[in-house]
Design a protein around this motif. Sequence first.
Motif, PDB file in Angstrom:
ATOM      1  N   GLU A 139       0.977 -10.175   0.811  1.00 56.17           N
ATOM      2  CA  GLU A 139      -0.341  -9.555   1.017  1.00 56.17           C
ATOM      3  C   GLU A 139      -0.283  -8.050   0.790  1.00 56.17           C
ATOM      4  O   GLU A 139       0.693  -7.392   1.148  1.00 56.17           O
ATOM      5  CB  GLU A 139      -0.849  -9.831   2.430  1.00 56.17           C
ATOM      6  N   VAL A 140      -1.349  -7.528   0.212  1.00 55.59           N
ATOM      7  CA  VAL A 140      -1.519  -6.079   0.096  1.00 55.59           C
ATOM      8  C   VAL A 140      -2.324  -5.617   1.303  1.00 55.59           C
ATOM      9  O   VAL A 140      -3.400  -6.151   1.584  1.00 55.59           O
ATOM     10  CB  VAL A 140      -2.237  -5.704  -1.212  1.00 55.59           C
ATOM     11  N   ILE A 141      -1.800  -4.618   2.032  1.00 53.26           N
ATOM     12  CA  ILE A 141      -2.421  -4.256   3.309  1.00 53.26           C
ATOM     13  C   ILE A 141      -2.939  -2.822   3.349  1.00 53.26           C
ATOM     14  O   ILE A 141      -3.520  -2.409   4.349  1.00 53.26           O
ATOM     15  CB  ILE A 141      -1.420  -4.456   4.462  1.00 53.26           C
ATOM     16  N   TYR A 142      -2.725  -2.081   2.276  1.00 49.74           N
ATOM     17  CA  TYR A 142      -3.171  -0.686   2.297  1.00 49.74           C
ATOM     18  C   TYR A 142      -3.340  -0.175   0.878  1.00 49.74           C
ATOM     19  O   TYR A 142      -2.493  -0.408   0.018  1.00 49.74           O
ATOM     20  CB  TYR A 142      -2.146   0.163   3.048  1.00 49.74           C
ATOM     21  N   PHE A 143      -4.433   0.493   0.611  1.00 45.75           N
ATOM     22  CA  PHE A 143      -4.664   1.203  -0.639  1.00 45.75           C
ATOM     23  C   PHE A 143      -4.936   2.663  -0.321  1.00 45.75           C
ATOM     24  O   PHE A 143      -5.741   2.969   0.569  1.00 45.75           O
ATOM     25  CB  PHE A 143      -5.869   0.632  -1.394  1.00 45.75           C
ATOM     26  N   SER A 144      -4.286   3.587  -1.048  1.00 51.08           N
ATOM     27  CA  SER A 144      -4.514   5.011  -0.803  1.00 51.08           C
ATOM     28  C   SER A 144      -5.935   5.421  -1.175  1.00 51.08           C
ATOM     29  O   SER A 144      -6.428   6.454  -0.724  1.00 51.08           O
ATOM     30  CB  SER A 144      -3.509   5.850  -1.597  1.00 51.08           C
ATOM     31  N   SER A 145      -6.611   4.617  -1.990  1.00 53.99           N
ATOM     32  CA  SER A 145      -7.962   4.943  -2.442  1.00 53.99           C
ATOM     33  C   SER A 145      -9.040   4.452  -1.474  1.00 53.99           C
ATOM     34  O   SER A 145     -10.232   4.544  -1.768  1.00 53.99           O
ATOM     35  CB  SER A 145      -8.207   4.328  -3.821  1.00 53.99           C
ATOM     36  N   SER A 146      -8.644   3.949  -0.320  1.00 57.91           N
ATOM     37  CA  SER A 146      -9.607   3.411   0.641  1.00 57.91           C
ATOM     38  C   SER A 146     -10.596   4.474   1.097  1.00 57.91           C
ATOM     39  O   SER A 146     -10.259   5.650   1.247  1.00 57.91           O
ATOM     40  CB  SER A 146      -8.865   2.857   1.864  1.00 57.91           C
ATOM     41  N   ALA A 191       3.786   2.895  -5.979  1.00 57.40           N
ATOM     42  CA  ALA A 191       2.994   3.932  -6.641  1.00 57.40           C
ATOM     43  C   ALA A 191       2.568   3.432  -8.019  1.00 57.40           C
ATOM     44  O   ALA A 191       3.336   2.756  -8.715  1.00 57.40           O
ATOM     45  CB  ALA A 191       3.804   5.214  -6.774  1.00 57.40           C
ATOM     46  N   VAL A 192       1.349   3.773  -8.409  1.00 56.44           N
ATOM     47  CA  VAL A 192       0.812   3.368  -9.710  1.00 56.44           C
ATOM     48  C   VAL A 192       0.457   4.624 -10.488  1.00 56.44           C
ATOM     49  O   VAL A 192      -0.318   5.470 -10.014  1.00 56.44           O
ATOM     50  CB  VAL A 192      -0.448   2.487  -9.539  1.00 56.44           C
ATOM     51  N   ASP A 193       1.020   4.776 -11.706  1.00 58.14           N
ATOM     52  CA  ASP A 193       0.731   5.974 -12.490  1.00 58.14           C
ATOM     53  C   ASP A 193      -0.547   5.801 -13.317  1.00 58.14           C
ATOM     54  O   ASP A 193      -1.214   4.758 -13.257  1.00 58.14           O
ATOM     55  CB  ASP A 193       1.921   6.372 -13.376  1.00 58.14           C
ATOM     56  N   ASP A 194      -0.885   6.818 -14.101  1.00 51.66           N
ATOM     57  CA  ASP A 194      -2.135   6.808 -14.863  1.00 51.66           C
ATOM     58  C   ASP A 194      -2.183   5.704 -15.905  1.00 51.66           C
ATOM     59  O   ASP A 194      -3.265   5.272 -16.322  1.00 51.66           O
ATOM     60  CB  ASP A 194      -2.340   8.167 -15.557  1.00 51.66           C
ATOM     61  N   GLU A 195      -1.007   5.235 -16.349  1.00 48.59           N
ATOM     62  CA  GLU A 195      -0.955   4.153 -17.348  1.00 48.59           C
ATOM     63  C   GLU A 195      -0.913   2.773 -16.696  1.00 48.59           C
ATOM     64  O   GLU A 195      -0.838   1.763 -17.389  1.00 48.59           O
ATOM     65  CB  GLU A 195       0.281   4.321 -18.248  1.00 48.59           C
ATOM     66  N   ASN A 239       1.523   1.744 -14.685  1.00 47.03           N
ATOM     67  CA  ASN A 239       2.898   1.333 -14.390  1.00 47.03           C
ATOM     68  C   ASN A 239       3.177   1.471 -12.895  1.00 47.03           C
ATOM     69  O   ASN A 239       2.779   2.456 -12.271  1.00 47.03           O
ATOM     70  CB  ASN A 239       3.888   2.204 -15.179  1.00 47.03           C
ATOM     71  N   GLU A 240       3.865   0.484 -12.340  1.00 51.54           N
ATOM     72  CA  GLU A 240       4.147   0.473 -10.912  1.00 51.54           C
ATOM     73  C   GLU A 240       5.618   0.764 -10.633  1.00 51.54           C
ATOM     74  O   GLU A 240       6.495   0.363 -11.395  1.00 51.54           O
ATOM     75  CB  GLU A 240       3.768  -0.879 -10.305  1.00 51.54           C
ATOM     76  N   SER A 241       5.878   1.465  -9.534  1.00 50.54           N
ATOM     77  CA  SER A 241       7.249   1.722  -9.104  1.00 50.54           C
ATOM     78  C   SER A 241       7.305   1.738  -7.586  1.00 50.54           C
ATOM     79  O   SER A 241       6.350   2.152  -6.917  1.00 50.54           O
ATOM     80  CB  SER A 241       7.760   3.065  -9.663  1.00 50.54           C
ATOM     81  N   VAL A 242       8.414   1.266  -7.037  1.00 48.35           N
ATOM     82  CA  VAL A 242       8.584   1.240  -5.587  1.00 48.35           C
ATOM     83  C   VAL A 242       8.876   2.657  -5.098  1.00 48.35           C
ATOM     84  O   VAL A 242       9.876   3.263  -5.482  1.00 48.35           O
ATOM     85  CB  VAL A 242       9.719   0.288  -5.161  1.00 48.35           C
ATOM     86  N   LYS A 243       8.009   3.165  -4.253  1.00 47.06           N
ATOM     87  CA  LYS A 243       8.139   4.534  -3.747  1.00 47.06           C
ATOM     88  C   LYS A 243       8.948   4.586  -2.462  1.00 47.06           C
ATOM     89  O   LYS A 243       9.705   5.527  -2.228  1.00 47.06           O
ATOM     90  CB  LYS A 243       6.742   5.113  -3.499  1.00 47.06           C
ATOM     91  N   ASP A 244       8.802   3.588  -1.609  1.00 42.58           N
ATOM     92  CA  ASP A 244       9.493   3.607  -0.324  1.00 42.58           C
ATOM     93  C   ASP A 244       9.517   2.202   0.268  1.00 42.58           C
ATOM     94  O   ASP A 244       8.667   1.367  -0.060  1.00 42.58           O
ATOM     95  CB  ASP A 244       8.774   4.556   0.644  1.00 42.58           C
ATOM     96  N   ASN A 275      -2.142   7.386  -6.082  1.00 44.19           N
ATOM     97  CA  ASN A 275      -2.586   6.004  -6.221  1.00 44.19           C
ATOM     98  C   ASN A 275      -1.428   5.093  -5.819  1.00 44.19           C
ATOM     99  O   ASN A 275      -0.459   4.945  -6.568  1.00 44.19           O
ATOM    100  CB  ASN A 275      -3.020   5.725  -7.661  1.00 44.19           C
ATOM    101  N   GLU A 276      -1.505   4.527  -4.635  1.00 49.89           N
ATOM    102  CA  GLU A 276      -0.436   3.664  -4.157  1.00 49.89           C
ATOM    103  C   GLU A 276      -0.993   2.588  -3.236  1.00 49.89           C
ATOM    104  O   GLU A 276      -2.119   2.697  -2.747  1.00 49.89           O
ATOM    105  CB  GLU A 276       0.640   4.481  -3.435  1.00 49.89           C
ATOM    106  N   TYR A 277      -0.184   1.569  -3.016  1.00 49.73           N
ATOM    107  CA  TYR A 277      -0.578   0.511  -2.097  1.00 49.73           C
ATOM    108  C   TYR A 277       0.665  -0.006  -1.364  1.00 49.73           C
ATOM    109  O   TYR A 277       1.808   0.275  -1.764  1.00 49.73           O
ATOM    110  CB  TYR A 277      -1.284  -0.627  -2.820  1.00 49.73           C
ATOM    111  N   ALA A 278       0.427  -0.731  -0.264  1.00 46.64           N
ATOM    112  CA  ALA A 278       1.515  -1.303   0.523  1.00 46.64           C
ATOM    113  C   ALA A 278       1.453  -2.819   0.439  1.00 46.64           C
ATOM    114  O   ALA A 278       0.383  -3.417   0.568  1.00 46.64           O
ATOM    115  CB  ALA A 278       1.407  -0.855   1.981  1.00 46.64           C
ATOM    116  N   LYS A 279       2.611  -3.452   0.221  1.00 49.96           N
ATOM    117  CA  LYS A 279       2.689  -4.901   0.074  1.00 49.96           C
ATOM    118  C   LYS A 279       3.756  -5.468   1.005  1.00 49.96           C
ATOM    119  O   LYS A 279       4.847  -4.911   1.136  1.00 49.96           O
ATOM    120  CB  LYS A 279       3.020  -5.259  -1.378  1.00 49.96           C
ATOM    121  N   VAL A 280       3.444  -6.592   1.649  1.00 47.44           N
ATOM    122  CA  VAL A 280       4.350  -7.213   2.620  1.00 47.44           C
ATOM    123  C   VAL A 280       5.535  -7.869   1.908  1.00 47.44           C
ATOM    124  O   VAL A 280       5.356  -8.652   0.978  1.00 47.44           O
ATOM    125  CB  VAL A 280       3.599  -8.258   3.466  1.00 47.44           C
TER     126      VAL A 280
END
Length: 225
Positions: free
Chosen positions: A40-47, A64-68, A70-75, A95-100
């Motif tokens: 589940e995705v539980i958080y969006f920075s754009s909320s 984290a999601v870049d302008d193109e 592309n996704e990368s694990v930030k933490d 632009n980032e989100y949290a996933k369980v």
Amino acid sequence: MNEELKYWYLRDHKLFKTLSFGQIKDLCIIMGFKKAMKGEVIYFSSSDLPRIFVLKKGTIKIVAVDDEGNESVKDIIQKGDLFGELSLEVDSQTNEYAKVLSDDVVICSFLLSDFEDVLLKNPSLALSYTKIVGLKMKRIKNSYSNLISKDAKTRLRLFLKDWGEKEGVKVGNKIVIENYLTQNDIAQIICTSRQTTTQLFNEMESSGLLLYNRKEIIITDVRNL
């Protein structure tokens, strides 16, 4: 969720240790509570309603999601960690989100506006919050330093050692880690390609440093890692 359980969720966290019974009871009124399952995705920075989150159970990843796109694990966020708008400011550029990652998680949260009011009214809590976030930023800074100054093999070893110390089960010099990360996740965390990460795991298995599968990672002797 009953008020007593909310109270103990907060009472047990180091951030709220300085607060009185009544102060924590007041926090329970404005606290949000959520359970979520793996994937589940539980958080969006754009909320539209930015929040501060406290992870009470389980593990999640911040992506984290870049302008193109592309996704990368930030933490990787573990039990007791804070995440969300930790700077107390909404960053429209992020632009980032949290996933369980674990089977399930339990999360407490506060609207950013409510949390700011609480900090203003409780200087001791504000000081504790500053210290906790400062330590988190220091850890992230050290991680970036390792990414810049260490080669991929050393970065992987440091990551596995840190993961094992935080979450692994130690049996003598052996450490068993529940593996909830894909090799692609790990590659993103240590900033290398998935192919390189796979090769490094194969090399470490061949040399007897660890045993790897999708369910667990066994560090055979942490002194050699």
